[in-house]
Structure formats: structure tokens, C-alpha cells
Design a protein around this motif. Structure first.
Motif, mmCIF file in Angstrom:
data_model
loop_
_atom_site.group_PDB
_atom_site.id
_atom_site.type_symbol
_atom_site.label_atom_id
_atom_site.label_comp_id
_atom_site.label_asym_id
_atom_site.label_seq_id
_atom_site.Cartn_x
_atom_site.Cartn_y
_atom_site.Cartn_z
ATOM 1 N N ASP A 32 0.810 -1.214 0.000
ATOM 2 C CA ASP A 32 0.000 0.000 0.000
ATOM 3 C C ASP A 32 0.841 1.259 0.000
ATOM 4 O O ASP A 32 0.329 2.351 -0.228
ATOM 5 N N ASP A 33 2.121 1.072 0.272
ATOM 6 C CA ASP A 33 2.996 2.220 0.465
ATOM 7 C C ASP A 33 2.994 3.142 -0.748
ATOM 8 O O ASP A 33 2.857 4.350 -0.631
ATOM 9 N N GLY A 34 3.098 2.569 -1.928
ATOM 10 C CA GLY A 34 3.064 3.393 -3.125
ATOM 11 C C GLY A 34 1.624 3.776 -3.416
ATOM 12 O O GLY A 34 0.702 3.012 -3.182
ATOM 13 N N LEU A 35 1.385 4.991 -3.900
ATOM 14 C CA LEU A 35 0.020 5.408 -4.202
ATOM 15 C C LEU A 35 -0.479 4.663 -5.425
ATOM 16 O O LEU A 35 0.292 4.257 -6.284
ATOM 17 N N ARG A 36 -1.777 4.504 -5.451
ATOM 18 C CA ARG A 36 -2.431 3.916 -6.618
ATOM 19 C C ARG A 36 -2.217 4.834 -7.828
ATOM 20 O O ARG A 36 -2.262 6.050 -7.712
ATOM 21 N N GLN A 37 -1.967 4.245 -8.985
ATOM 22 C CA GLN A 37 -1.730 5.086 -10.165
ATOM 23 C C GLN A 37 -2.623 4.657 -11.320
ATOM 24 O O GLN A 37 -2.949 3.481 -11.453
ATOM 25 N N THR A 38 -3.010 5.629 -12.115
ATOM 26 C CA THR A 38 -3.896 5.350 -13.240
ATOM 27 C C THR A 38 -3.386 6.083 -14.481
ATOM 28 O O THR A 38 -2.948 7.228 -14.387
ATOM 29 N N ILE A 39 -3.455 5.398 -15.614
ATOM 30 C CA ILE A 39 -3.071 6.032 -16.875
ATOM 31 C C ILE A 39 -4.347 6.551 -17.559
ATOM 32 O O ILE A 39 -5.319 5.807 -17.686
ATOM 33 N N VAL A 40 -4.319 7.812 -17.932
ATOM 34 C CA VAL A 40 -5.483 8.431 -18.588
ATOM 35 C C VAL A 40 -5.054 8.946 -19.949
ATOM 36 O O VAL A 40 -4.018 9.602 -20.067
ATOM 37 N N VAL A 98 -4.224 16.607 -6.575
ATOM 38 C CA VAL A 98 -3.787 15.292 -7.033
ATOM 39 C C VAL A 98 -2.472 15.419 -7.811
ATOM 40 O O VAL A 98 -2.286 16.371 -8.574
ATOM 41 N N GLN A 99 -1.610 14.474 -7.588
ATOM 42 C CA GLN A 99 -0.309 14.510 -8.268
ATOM 43 C C GLN A 99 -0.446 13.989 -9.689
ATOM 44 O O GLN A 99 -0.926 12.884 -9.918
ATOM 45 N N LEU A 100 -0.033 14.805 -10.659
ATOM 46 C CA LEU A 100 -0.195 14.463 -12.068
ATOM 47 C C LEU A 100 1.152 14.437 -12.772
ATOM 48 O O LEU A 100 2.028 15.240 -12.473
ATOM 49 N N THR A 101 1.280 13.489 -13.705
ATOM 50 C CA THR A 101 2.492 13.471 -14.515
ATOM 51 C C THR A 101 2.077 13.380 -15.977
ATOM 52 O O THR A 101 1.382 12.447 -16.370
ATOM 53 N N ARG A 102 2.458 14.379 -16.761
ATOM 54 C CA ARG A 102 2.111 14.375 -18.189
ATOM 55 C C ARG A 102 3.156 13.533 -18.901
ATOM 56 O O ARG A 102 4.339 13.871 -18.886
ATOM 57 N N LEU A 103 2.726 12.409 -19.494
ATOM 58 C CA LEU A 103 3.704 11.524 -20.128
ATOM 59 C C LEU A 103 3.943 11.944 -21.576
ATOM 60 O O LEU A 103 5.059 11.873 -22.062
ATOM 61 N N ASP A 104 2.883 12.325 -22.294
ATOM 62 C CA ASP A 104 3.041 12.962 -23.609
ATOM 63 C C ASP A 104 1.775 13.790 -23.847
ATOM 64 O O ASP A 104 0.965 13.942 -22.941
ATOM 65 N N SER A 105 1.558 14.313 -25.055
ATOM 66 C CA SER A 105 0.470 15.272 -25.267
ATOM 67 C C SER A 105 -0.905 14.668 -24.970
ATOM 68 O O SER A 105 -1.820 15.388 -24.589
ATOM 69 N N THR A 106 -1.032 13.351 -25.111
ATOM 70 C CA THR A 106 -2.357 12.763 -24.895
ATOM 71 C C THR A 106 -2.405 11.825 -23.698
ATOM 72 O O THR A 106 -3.420 11.201 -23.462
ATOM 73 N N THR A 107 -1.297 11.690 -22.980
ATOM 74 C CA THR A 107 -1.262 10.697 -21.894
ATOM 75 C C THR A 107 -0.898 11.340 -20.566
ATOM 76 O O THR A 107 0.010 12.170 -20.482
ATOM 77 N N ARG A 161 -0.466 10.492 -16.209
ATOM 78 C CA ARG A 161 -0.462 9.510 -15.119
ATOM 79 C C ARG A 161 -0.974 10.188 -13.867
ATOM 80 O O ARG A 161 -0.452 11.233 -13.470
ATOM 81 N N VAL A 162 -2.001 9.592 -13.274
ATOM 82 C CA VAL A 162 -2.643 10.189 -12.107
ATOM 83 C C VAL A 162 -2.351 9.307 -10.893
ATOM 84 O O VAL A 162 -2.558 8.101 -10.948
ATOM 85 N N ALA A 163 -1.868 9.944 -9.838
ATOM 86 C CA ALA A 163 -1.570 9.188 -8.621
ATOM 87 C C ALA A 163 -2.594 9.540 -7.561
ATOM 88 O O ALA A 163 -2.855 10.708 -7.306
ATOM 89 N N GLY A 164 -3.226 8.537 -6.930
ATOM 90 C CA GLY A 164 -4.140 8.782 -5.821
ATOM 91 C C GLY A 164 -5.552 8.290 -6.088
ATOM 92 O O GLY A 164 -5.885 7.168 -5.721
ATOM 93 N N PRO A 165 -6.409 9.079 -6.723
ATOM 94 C CA PRO A 165 -7.816 8.684 -6.861
ATOM 95 C C PRO A 165 -7.985 7.422 -7.708
ATOM 96 O O PRO A 165 -7.166 7.154 -8.591
ATOM 97 N N ASP A 166 -9.060 6.661 -7.440
ATOM 98 C CA ASP A 166 -9.280 5.458 -8.224
ATOM 99 C C ASP A 166 -9.864 5.813 -9.581
ATOM 100 O O ASP A 166 -10.276 6.952 -9.826
ATOM 101 N N SER A 167 -9.943 4.835 -10.480
ATOM 102 C CA SER A 167 -10.315 5.122 -11.863
ATOM 103 C C SER A 167 -11.756 5.634 -11.957
ATOM 104 O O SER A 167 -12.077 6.467 -12.798
#
Lengths: 310, 276
Positions: free
Chosen positions: A216-224, A241-250, A252-258
Motif C-alpha cells: 500500500d505504500d506506493g500510491l495507486r496510479q492510473t493512466i489516462v 492530485v499529483q499528475l504526470t504528463r507523459l506525452d500530449s495525450t497521456t 499519469r494520475v496518482a491517488g484517486p481510483d479510476s
């Protein structure tokens, strides 16, 4: 119980174990996990006094093992497979070990029976397979019915039945209140055996936690994925919410469920082309934790790591 | 498969226990039996050859004036010890293997898990190799006497078991062999390597005497050093007629004690200080 305090081992300029402190509690199986060359074996050798710490100290049941009067009933250890003279039989080796502590012959027979070696009466240890060597090592470790069991990579070379047997053995010993400390470089193995995990990388403790917490230590992550991410990003960023932009259309969201991400997308009126929770297994958590701590990194990046957490 | 052991244990480690453990392993190894057998046979064979050679020579040519009589009871007794150097070498090798084997096979891990007090293990090995090499040499000397007795009689040479010369061969020979075995054990503990230990042993007992023997021609003081070399000490104690020494008996015994204790103390210190 094993207590290490600021334990350090240096070989020349190389620090193999670096200021490590941890406690291994009785009554549970503690996994000691780390990549090859992380310092697991060196730490275990220091616990039983075969290697001298450069600094710090380690105690087994409160005492230095090197002054133990009942070493065989205090600690049973499998450190190297086939740490036996090659020209001896398994029985002779165990009888010789038992003799130091006045342990009976019947106990030797029991240990052989228990590890499935009793049929190999006349076979010399030199002709043993890796798996048989491991079984003999485990038999030596169990000889004195020790309070503390230390097993360095015990399932190496064992067949599936043997692996299950070691797992069962570890759990049973822990259930009897013994201290069980097992090293492995395989998280999948530890996930099925250990209650508590100590993760080591390049001689330093990276994690020391119950196995549940470890996942559980790592936060849940979702690709949008969407052609129009900005409105969603604005809403989520406003919620912290912590967000990471992987490219123009992708994204990665850490925390909330899908489901809650999908709801935010609906409210923002954007179309999602993908909404995928990342399966975070123990293996991923371990890989992530030790990624920078691997001593011998292979050239080919594993797909599991690349696809899973990058 | 079951995963439980029933029999209760006490597990207190004692010196006697470690000694018993060492003996169990020692006598289970074929190399041990072969080496002891070779030492006994070689010691005997060389003595037989010596008695036969001297006897047949003397029976053909009468003793020359000015040359000591090789068929005298004193010399004949010393002939029985002519294989001593080989006994020393072989039982010395046994001493090396007893310790180096722990490290070359990896069994040191099991040994020092079962007895974390390392000096207790070294002590047990020292006691074991002392008893064994002394017994081997004593039995070998007695057997040699029994085998050579009819042979010597054949050449009219006299042998006296209780004469001081055979007693020297018997007891000081055993002492010389014990010294070699303990030097071997210490070399095994210091070098942790069978090949290195055996090479050093051969160098100490065979090469060094040769080299220093040549050097005695260059300087007189070298002669004093030679007398204190371990093989020379053993020879001059066991075979005083054929290997005379300027040293007093007590000096020779002190020399033996030094050669036995100093390497062992160094080995003990290294065994305690180094990682396994």
C-alpha cells in the motif's frame, strides 16, 4: 530476536553493508530482500559471527553469537549450500556437527528424515545436486531445534515441492514462536512466505515494514489518455492530485481510483480514450524501490518495469 | 513432508564435544587413512632398505680403520629412524589438510556455526593431530623394529629395543613428527590453502636445509642457524650419531617448542581475527 545496530562492513574501499539497523522479531517470518550483491549474505554472516562488523553491532537474543554457549540450539543457519567436506556423507556431516553440542544420533536421523535425505546413506556430499545440498544445509540448520533460523536463499535449486516445503517450514517455525529470517532476491517468493519485509539495496535498508504496508505504500496510479487533457488536469490539480504528463495525450494520475477520475472527466466534458489502473504488484514495488540500487544492472530494461511504473 | 523435529536437545558445546566432532570427520575421510598408512609404510621401507644396504656392504668389506663402524648397535638403531624425514613430511601434510580443508571445501562455515569459539576448534584439531601423529610414529617405529630384527640378525648386526639409541628414535622421532604435524596445522590456519600450505611445509623441511647447507660454506654463523631448523632439530634429537649437533639437549627442546608454538600462536591469532 535479532537486533542490528548501525552495522557496517567494508572490504577495503568498498562498503558492502552501510550503517544498517533493524530488528527481526520472533513469531513471524521476516523476509530479507535485495538484488544480488546488496549485502544480504554479508549481513547474515555478521549476525552469526563469521564476518566481523567494521562498525556497529548485532545481537542474537541479546548476545553476541560468537560467545554463545549453546550455538546449535540458539541459531540454525543455512548460509552456503554445500558448506561441507565433499568426501563426507550427509549423515557423517550431521553427526559431526551434532557431536559438538552433544546432540543425539536420533536427532540426526530425524533431520535427515525431515529433509528427505535419509535414503542417501552412502552418497558423498561432493556428488550432491544443488537441491540436495540445500536440503542438507537446512537439515544442519534444524539440527539443534534453534530459536533463531537464518536461511540465505533457501529455495535456490529446489524443485516446486521443495519450495513449498521450505515455505511451510518457515511458517511453522514462526508459528512456534521462533525467529525466522529468510533472504531472497525474488519478491514473488517472499510475498508468499514473509509477514514482514526488510529490503536492502547497495548495503542500505530501503524499507522495513509489514508486507501489507509494503504494497500500500506506493500510491495507486492510473493512466489516462485523451486528445483534450487540459480541462481534466485543471480539475484534478485543483484537488491537489499529483499528475504526470507523459506525452500530449497521456497522463499519469496518482491517488484517486479510476471511477472518480472517470467522473471528473464526465464533469469536465472530455472524451477519454483510455482509463487504465496500473497493477502495482509487490514485484513492481520492489523493482521501483531497488531500481537505483542494483549492483549489476542488466543492459536490457525489463518490460515489466518500463510498462508498469514509468 | 513433515516439518517438525521432536527430540529435545541440550546443545551445550564443550571442548570434548568439538574434539569428538573433529574425530568423526577426520576418521571418515579416506585421505586421512591413506596418508597415515603411507607414512608408516615409508618409514618402515626406508629403514629396511637402510639395514639391508649397510648390512650387505659390511658383510662384503670389513670396516676400514678411521671410519666408524656402521654395523655397531648404535648405528643400527639409528638406521631404523632413517625414514623420519618422510614421516615428518607426510604427517605434516596431514596437519595442513586438517585445517586448510575447512576453507577449501567451505566446511568452515558449518564448523564455526557449531562452535563459534574459533580457538576451541583449533585447540581440538591440535590435540587430535598431536595424538594421532605421535601414535602413528610410535607404532611405525615399533613395527619397523620388529621387521628389521630378523634382517639385522641375518647380517650379524645387533638391535636393542631398550638401548638409548632406539629409545631416541622411538620417542624423539615421535616428538619430531608431532612438531611437523603442528607446524602443518598452523600453516593451514595461516594460509587457508592446501597447495600453499604443503608447498611451505616442503620448503621449510626440505628446501631451506639444502639452501642453508650451501650457505654454510660461505659463513660460519649459518651453521648455528641450520641447527635450529625444524628438520635438523628432529634429526639431531632422534639420530644424534648420524646428525650430530653442537646444541645442548635443552636448547634443542626449546627449539622444538618454539617451532611448535610460534606458528600455532600466529595461526590462532589470524583465525580469531579474520573473517571465515
Amino acid at each position: 530476536m535479532i537486533q542490528a545496530q548501525q552495522l557496517t562492513k567494508r572490504y577495503g574501499a568498498k562498503t558492502v553493508v552501510d550503517n544498517v539497523s533493524f530488528t527481526v522479531q520472533p513469531g513471524m517470518v521476516t523476509g530479507f530482500l535485495g538484488p544480488n550483491g546488496a549485502g544480504k549474505s554479508t549481513t547474515m554472516r555478521m549476525i552469526v559471527g563469521l564476518a566481523k562488523p567494521t562498525a556497529g553491532q548485532v545481537a542474537v537474543n541479546g548476545n553476541n553469537f560468537r560467545s554463545s554457549k549453546h550455538p546449535l540450539t540458539e541459531v540454525g543457519a543455512l548460509l552456503e549450500a554445500k558448506s561441507v567436506h565433499k568426501s563426507l556423507t550427509a549423515r557423517t556431516h550431521l553427526r559431526a556437527m551434532a557431536a559438538t553440542g552433544g546432540i543425539s544420533r536420533s536427532r540426526v536421523d530425524e533431520a535427515l528424515e525431515l529433509t528427505g535425505l535419509s535414503q542417501l546413506n552412502r552418497k558423498k556430499v561432493g556428488g550432491f545436486s544443488l537441491g540436495m545440498g540445500q536440503r542438507l544445509g537446512i537439515a544442519s540448520a534444524l539440527l539443534g531445534d534453534p530459536q533463531v533460523l537464518i536461511l540465505d536463499e533457501p529455495v535456490n535449486g529446489l524443485d516446486p515441492e521443495g519450495v513449498a516445503w521450505v515455505r511451510n517450514l518457515a511458517r511453522q517455525q514462526a508459528a512456534e514462536g521462533k525467529t525466522v529470517f529468510i533472504s531472497s532476491h525474488l519478491m514473488s517468493e517472499m510475498a508468499q512466505t514473509a509477514d514482514h519485509l526488510i529490503v536492502i539495496g547497495r548495503g542500505r535498508i530501503l524499507a522495513d515494514a509489514p508486507i501489507s504496508e509494503f504494497i500500500d505504500d506506493g500510491l495507486r496510479q492510473t493512466i489516462v489518455r485523451s486528445s483534450n487533457l487540459d480541462p481534466l488536469m485543471t480539475v484534478l490539480a485543483a484537488e491537489g492530485v499529483q499528475l504526470t504528463r507523459l506525452d500530449s495525450t497521456t497522463l499519469r494520475v496518482a491517488g484517486p481510483d479510476s471511477e472518480s477520475i472517470g467522473r471528473r472527466a464526465l464533469e469536465s466534458g472530455i472524451v477519454l480514450s483510455e482509463l487504465r489502473p496500473l497493477q502495482r504488484t509487490l514485484e513492481d514495488a520492489y523493482m521501483e524501490l531497488t531500481r537505483d540500487e542494483v549492483e549489476y544492472k542488466s543492459q536490457v530494461q525489463h518490460d515489466a518495469v518500463a510498462g508498469g511504473t514509468h | 513432508m513433515s516439518t517438525h523435529l521432536a527430540t529435545p536437545t541440550t546443545g551445550k558445546v564443550t571442548f570434548g564435544g568439538v574434539l569428538r566432532s573433529e574425530s568423526i570427520r577426520f576418521f571418515s575421510l579416506n585421505s586421512t587413512r591413506v596418508l597415515i598408512l603411507v607414512a608408516v609404510v615409508l618409514n618402515m621401507g626406508i629403514a629396511v632398505l637402510g639395514v639391508w644396504g649397510v648390512g650387505s656392504l659390511a658383510s662384503e668389506a670389513p670396516p676400514m680403520p678411521g671410519v666408524p663402524d656402521m654395523t655397531s648397535p648404535e648405528f643400527t638403531a639409528e638406521l631404523l629412524g632413517s625414514g623420519l624425514a618422510f614421516s615428518q613430511l607426510i604427517l605434516g601434510v596431514l596437519g595442513v589438510l586438517l585445517m586448510s580443508g575447512e576453507f577449501t571445501t567451505g566446511s568452515a562455515v558449518s564448523t564455526f556455526l557449531a562452535s563459534p569459539q574459533r580457538l576451541r576448534v583449533l585447540g581440538a584439531k591440535a590435540v587430535l593431530i598431536t595424538i594421532l601423529s605421535a601414535l602413528a610414529q610410535l607404532i611405525s617405529s615399533v613395527l619397523t623394529y620388529l621387521v628389521c630384527l630378523p634382517l639385522a640378525k641375518n647380517y650379524n648386526m645387533k638391535l636393542d629395543f631398550f638401548g638409548s639409541h632406539f629409545q631416541n628414535v622411538l620417542w624423539y622421532g615421535a616428538l619430531a613428527v608431532v612438531m611437523a604435524a603442528l607446524i602443518g596445522l598452523a600453516l593451514g590456519a595461516i594460509l587457508r590453502n592446501s597447495a600453499g600450505g604443503i608447498t611451505s611445509l616442503v620448503a621449510l623441511f626440505f628446501v631451506l636445509p639444502l639452501v642453508t647447507g650451501l650457505l654454510t660454506m660461505l659463513a660460519d654463523w649459518v651453521q648455528n642457524v641450520v641447527q635450529f631448523l625444524p628438520n635438523q632439530l628432529g634429526m639431531s634429537l632422534a639420530l644424534p650419531l648420524s646428525s650430530p649437533s653442537d646444541l645442548e639437549l635443552w636448547q634443542q627442546l626449546v627449539g622444538v617448542a618454539g617451532w611448535t608454538l610460534i606458528p600455532l600462536i600466529l595461526g590462532a591469532w589470524l583465525l580469531k581475527a579474520r573473517d571465515i
